[in-house]
Motif scaffolding. Structure first.
Motif, PDB file in Angstrom:
ATOM      1  N   ASN A 106      20.624 -26.184 -39.235  1.00 19.92           N
ATOM      2  CA  ASN A 106      21.399 -27.376 -39.604  1.00 19.92           C
ATOM      3  C   ASN A 106      21.249 -27.243 -41.156  1.00 19.92           C
ATOM      4  OD1 ASN A 106      22.603 -28.330 -37.165  1.00 19.92           O
ATOM      5  ND2 ASN A 106      20.759 -29.677 -36.822  1.00 19.92           N
ATOM      6  N   GLU A 107      19.881 -27.103 -41.724  1.00 19.83           N
ATOM      7  CA  GLU A 107      19.850 -27.036 -42.990  1.00 19.83           C
ATOM      8  C   GLU A 107      20.446 -25.741 -43.818  1.00 19.83           C
ATOM      9  OE1 GLU A 107      15.883 -26.513 -46.186  1.00 19.83           O
ATOM     10  OE2 GLU A 107      15.699 -25.826 -44.124  1.00 19.83           O
ATOM     11  N   GLN A 108      20.551 -24.777 -43.264  1.00 19.86           N
ATOM     12  CA  GLN A 108      21.408 -23.928 -43.738  1.00 19.86           C
ATOM     13  C   GLN A 108      22.778 -23.807 -44.054  1.00 19.86           C
ATOM     14  OE1 GLN A 108      23.708 -20.605 -44.596  1.00 19.86           O
ATOM     15  NE2 GLN A 108      23.629 -21.068 -42.519  1.00 19.86           N
ATOM     16  N   HIS A 109      23.480 -24.659 -42.730  1.00 18.39           N
ATOM     17  CA  HIS A 109      24.639 -25.077 -42.702  1.00 18.39           C
ATOM     18  C   HIS A 109      25.148 -26.532 -43.575  1.00 18.39           C
ATOM     19  CE1 HIS A 109      24.954 -22.595 -39.220  1.00 18.39           C
ATOM     20  NE2 HIS A 109      25.942 -22.073 -39.584  1.00 18.39           N
ATOM     21  N   GLN A 110      24.187 -27.129 -43.976  1.00 20.94           N
ATOM     22  CA  GLN A 110      24.549 -28.615 -44.504  1.00 20.94           C
ATOM     23  C   GLN A 110      25.226 -28.395 -45.878  1.00 20.94           C
ATOM     24  OE1 GLN A 110      23.776 -31.531 -42.595  1.00 20.94           O
ATOM     25  NE2 GLN A 110      25.294 -32.191 -44.363  1.00 20.94           N
ATOM     26  N   PRO A 111      24.895 -27.626 -46.738  1.00 18.68           N
ATOM     27  CA  PRO A 111      25.765 -27.441 -48.100  1.00 18.68           C
ATOM     28  C   PRO A 111      27.210 -27.255 -47.757  1.00 18.68           C
ATOM     29  CG  PRO A 111      23.602 -26.172 -48.269  1.00 18.68           C
ATOM     30  CD  PRO A 111      23.812 -26.771 -46.887  1.00 18.68           C
ATOM     31  N   ILE A 112      27.548 -26.302 -46.822  1.00 16.24           N
ATOM     32  CA  ILE A 112      28.971 -26.040 -46.474  1.00 16.24           C
ATOM     33  C   ILE A 112      29.631 -27.541 -46.026  1.00 16.24           C
ATOM     34  CG2 ILE A 112      30.618 -25.121 -44.895  1.00 16.24           C
ATOM     35  CD1 ILE A 112      28.684 -22.561 -45.231  1.00 16.24           C
ATOM     36  N   ALA A 113      28.842 -28.234 -44.950  1.00 19.06           N
ATOM     37  CA  ALA A 113      29.419 -29.209 -44.461  1.00 19.06           C
ATOM     38  C   ALA A 113      29.495 -30.646 -45.438  1.00 19.06           C
ATOM     39  CB  ALA A 113      28.463 -29.981 -43.249  1.00 19.06           C
ATOM     40  N   ASP A 114      28.684 -30.472 -46.605  1.00 17.42           N
ATOM     41  CA  ASP A 114      28.625 -31.581 -47.606  1.00 17.42           C
ATOM     42  C   ASP A 114      29.703 -31.245 -48.640  1.00 17.42           C
ATOM     43  OD1 ASP A 114      26.374 -32.854 -46.536  1.00 17.42           O
ATOM     44  OD2 ASP A 114      24.915 -31.816 -48.107  1.00 17.42           O
ATOM     45  N   TRP A 115      30.131 -29.897 -48.955  1.00 19.58           N
ATOM     46  CA  TRP A 115      31.245 -29.802 -49.751  1.00 19.58           C
ATOM     47  C   TRP A 115      32.540 -29.987 -49.063  1.00 19.58           C
ATOM     48  CZ3 TRP A 115      35.777 -27.212 -50.099  1.00 19.58           C
ATOM     49  CH2 TRP A 115      36.376 -26.784 -51.506  1.00 19.58           C
ATOM     50  N   PHE A 116      32.519 -29.752 -47.746  1.00 15.63           N
ATOM     51  CA  PHE A 116      34.025 -30.084 -47.205  1.00 15.63           C
ATOM     52  C   PHE A 116      34.161 -31.557 -47.074  1.00 15.63           C
ATOM     53  CE2 PHE A 116      34.176 -25.530 -46.212  1.00 15.63           C
ATOM     54  CZ  PHE A 116      35.561 -25.268 -46.255  1.00 15.63           C
ATOM     55  N   GLY A 117      33.125 -32.234 -46.857  1.00 13.84           N
ATOM     56  CA  GLY A 117      32.840 -33.718 -46.790  1.00 13.84           C
ATOM     57  C   GLY A 117      33.534 -34.222 -47.848  1.00 13.84           C
ATOM     58  N   ARG A 118      33.176 -33.885 -49.234  1.00 16.27           N
ATOM     59  CA  ARG A 118      33.624 -34.313 -50.386  1.00 16.27           C
ATOM     60  C   ARG A 118      35.305 -34.202 -50.425  1.00 16.27           C
ATOM     61  NH1 ARG A 118      28.696 -32.125 -52.149  1.00 16.27           N
ATOM     62  NH2 ARG A 118      29.780 -30.410 -52.867  1.00 16.27           N
ATOM     63  N   LYS A 119      35.735 -33.176 -49.712  1.00 16.37           N
ATOM     64  CA  LYS A 119      37.248 -33.040 -49.427  1.00 16.37           C
ATOM     65  C   LYS A 119      37.797 -33.711 -48.540  1.00 16.37           C
ATOM     66  CE  LYS A 119      37.263 -30.095 -53.190  1.00 16.37           C
ATOM     67  NZ  LYS A 119      38.075 -30.055 -54.198  1.00 16.37           N
ATOM     68  N   ARG A 131      28.466 -22.946 -56.215  1.00 22.11           N
ATOM     69  CA  ARG A 131      30.043 -22.576 -56.721  1.00 22.11           C
ATOM     70  C   ARG A 131      30.835 -22.991 -55.512  1.00 22.11           C
ATOM     71  NH1 ARG A 131      30.088 -18.024 -60.451  1.00 22.11           N
ATOM     72  NH2 ARG A 131      27.838 -17.495 -61.330  1.00 22.11           N
ATOM     73  N   PRO A 132      32.149 -23.103 -55.791  1.00 23.61           N
ATOM     74  CA  PRO A 132      33.173 -23.327 -55.031  1.00 23.61           C
ATOM     75  C   PRO A 132      33.054 -22.342 -53.910  1.00 23.61           C
ATOM     76  CG  PRO A 132      34.083 -23.578 -56.981  1.00 23.61           C
ATOM     77  CD  PRO A 132      32.835 -22.921 -57.292  1.00 23.61           C
ATOM     78  N   PRO A 133      33.307 -22.627 -52.616  1.00 24.45           N
ATOM     79  CA  PRO A 133      33.133 -21.795 -51.182  1.00 24.45           C
ATOM     80  C   PRO A 133      34.109 -20.531 -51.620  1.00 24.45           C
ATOM     81  CG  PRO A 133      33.978 -23.504 -50.593  1.00 24.45           C
ATOM     82  CD  PRO A 133      33.642 -24.108 -52.063  1.00 24.45           C
ATOM     83  N   ILE A 134      33.482 -19.388 -50.617  1.00 23.03           N
ATOM     84  CA  ILE A 134      34.446 -18.376 -50.512  1.00 23.03           C
ATOM     85  C   ILE A 134      35.016 -18.405 -49.322  1.00 23.03           C
ATOM     86  CG2 ILE A 134      34.679 -15.970 -50.419  1.00 23.03           C
ATOM     87  CD1 ILE A 134      32.369 -15.840 -52.697  1.00 23.03           C
ATOM     88  N   LEU A 135      36.263 -18.353 -48.843  1.00 21.04           N
ATOM     89  CA  LEU A 135      36.791 -18.618 -47.492  1.00 21.04           C
ATOM     90  C   LEU A 135      37.464 -17.057 -47.407  1.00 21.04           C
ATOM     91  CD1 LEU A 135      36.263 -21.614 -48.362  1.00 21.04           C
ATOM     92  CD2 LEU A 135      38.382 -22.095 -47.050  1.00 21.04           C
ATOM     93  N   ILE A 136      37.050 -16.646 -46.106  1.00 23.12           N
ATOM     94  CA  ILE A 136      37.801 -15.302 -46.055  1.00 23.12           C
ATOM     95  C   ILE A 136      38.217 -15.469 -44.406  1.00 23.12           C
ATOM     96  CG2 ILE A 136      37.121 -12.797 -45.349  1.00 23.12           C
ATOM     97  CD1 ILE A 136      34.531 -13.145 -47.047  1.00 23.12           C
TER      98      ILE A 136
END
Length: 331
Positions: free
Chosen positions: A94-107, A261-266
């Motif tokens: 969960n710790e590894q994924h949390q920054p991604i969840a936080d970024w999308f949560g702000r959106k 940085r802003p995420p990279i989506l592929i």
């Protein structure tokens, strides 16, 4: 001179510069091994050494001061230095994924994490890397396995007629690797008929892999190797489910967040991709991302077509060959 180092048996050997970029069978164990420029290989080795050295100094300093080692910042949750990215389950936390969840949560976007989708302790990532680095030669193997699986056939044949001895050796080594890692049930050379028979596996995970998931694994590992080669921390996810503010649901094949940085989506496509372009252009705009940060990675896409589509849609289009270069322009 160039150099090869086998990841399986650690055999190290010099090669001719003319073989740089070619995948050869390891002289000791037969494992497919890529030939690298010596300078590139030594540079990567030194980067890993100095990263490990910095970590030792940090831990030693913290211990001397009587303090616990500092925690990694929330946007730097990648695995610790020295972790083998191609053989670890540390990225499933969960710790590894949390920054991604936080970024999308702000959106105002909620995410559904598939934690096991970034577990590299299996062999999907290794085989995907072999495929992505030599797709023009190995594509026929993928197509024939996929066709046999779709038709319900128990086996398929890889013909060698018209192929050079070097290509035959590479194909044989790759098929032997598929057998060793259980992606096929049998791999039987037939010298009289100049071909190789593969008995296919019917397990869903293997079917999905040959049906296109190999490209997702290749894109993920390309991103992670790119980040670690530059000493960057990261968070990553594969098969990330998104639920937008209006309830619309999407899935992104690969997401990598590098040092805040802003995420990279592929989005990875091994077949038809044109019908999905508008959907991802719209998603990019809703997320407020740059056109280069949302990438359509299309297997075998010609460079000129990729360049034209990028200009036309103001969005990143790359082949598996061009992905690393595109990432270099972002990070």
């Amino acid at each position: 001179m160039a150099i090869i180092r086998c990841n399986k048996c650690t055999h190290l050997q010099e090669q001719a510069d003319s073989e740089i970029g070619v995948t050869l069978a390891c002289p000791r164990c037969g494992n497919p091994t890529q030939v690298y420029p010596t300078i590139f290989f030594v540079t990567r080795l030194l980067e890993k050494y100095f990263t490990a050295q910095r970590e030792v100094i940090r831990l030693t300093t913290a211990a001397t001061a009587g303090a616990a080692p500092q925690a990694k910042p929330a946007d730097s949750a990648g695995p610790a230095a020295g972790v083998d990215l191609s053989n670890t389950d540390r990225m499933t936390s969960n710790e590894q994924h949390q920054p991604i969840a936080d970024w999308f949560g702000r959106k105002q976007v909620s995410v559904q994490i598939a934690a096991g989708a970034v577990d590299t302790s299996g062999f999907f990532d290794e085989v995907a890397t072999l495929i992505g680095r030599n797709l023009p030669l190995l594509k026929e193997v993928l197509d024939r396995i996929r066709w046999a699986q779709q038709k319900g056939y128990a086996s398929t044949v890889i013909p060698f007629d018209g192929k050079s001895p070097a290509d035959v050796q590479s194909l044989t080594s790759f098929c032997r690797q598929l057998y060793e890692y259980s992606f096929v049930a049998k791999a039987i050379p037939n010298r009289q008929k100049n071909n190789l028979l593969l008995a296919v596996q019917t397990a869903p995970a293997v079917r999905h892999f040959f049906n296109g998931e190999w490209l997702e694994w290749f894109a993920l590992m390309t991103c992670l190797e790119h980040a670690t080669a530059r000493g960057k921390q990261f968070s990553c996810a594969r098969k990330l489910g998104l639920t937008l503010a209006d309830g619309e649901q999407l899935e992104i094949d690969v997401v990598v967040l590098i040092e805040g940085r802003p995420p990279i989506l592929i989005e990875c496509k091994s077949g038809e991709y044109r019908q999905d372009i508008d959907k991802y252009v719209g998603l990019r705009k809703r997320l407020g991302l740059s056109g280069t940060n949302l990438i359509l990675c299309v297997a075998g896409l010609e460079d000129e077509i990729a360049k034209g589509l990028t200009a036309m849609w103001n969005q990143g289009f790359v082949s598996e060959r061009g992905l690393l270069q595109h990432l270099g322009r972002l990070v």
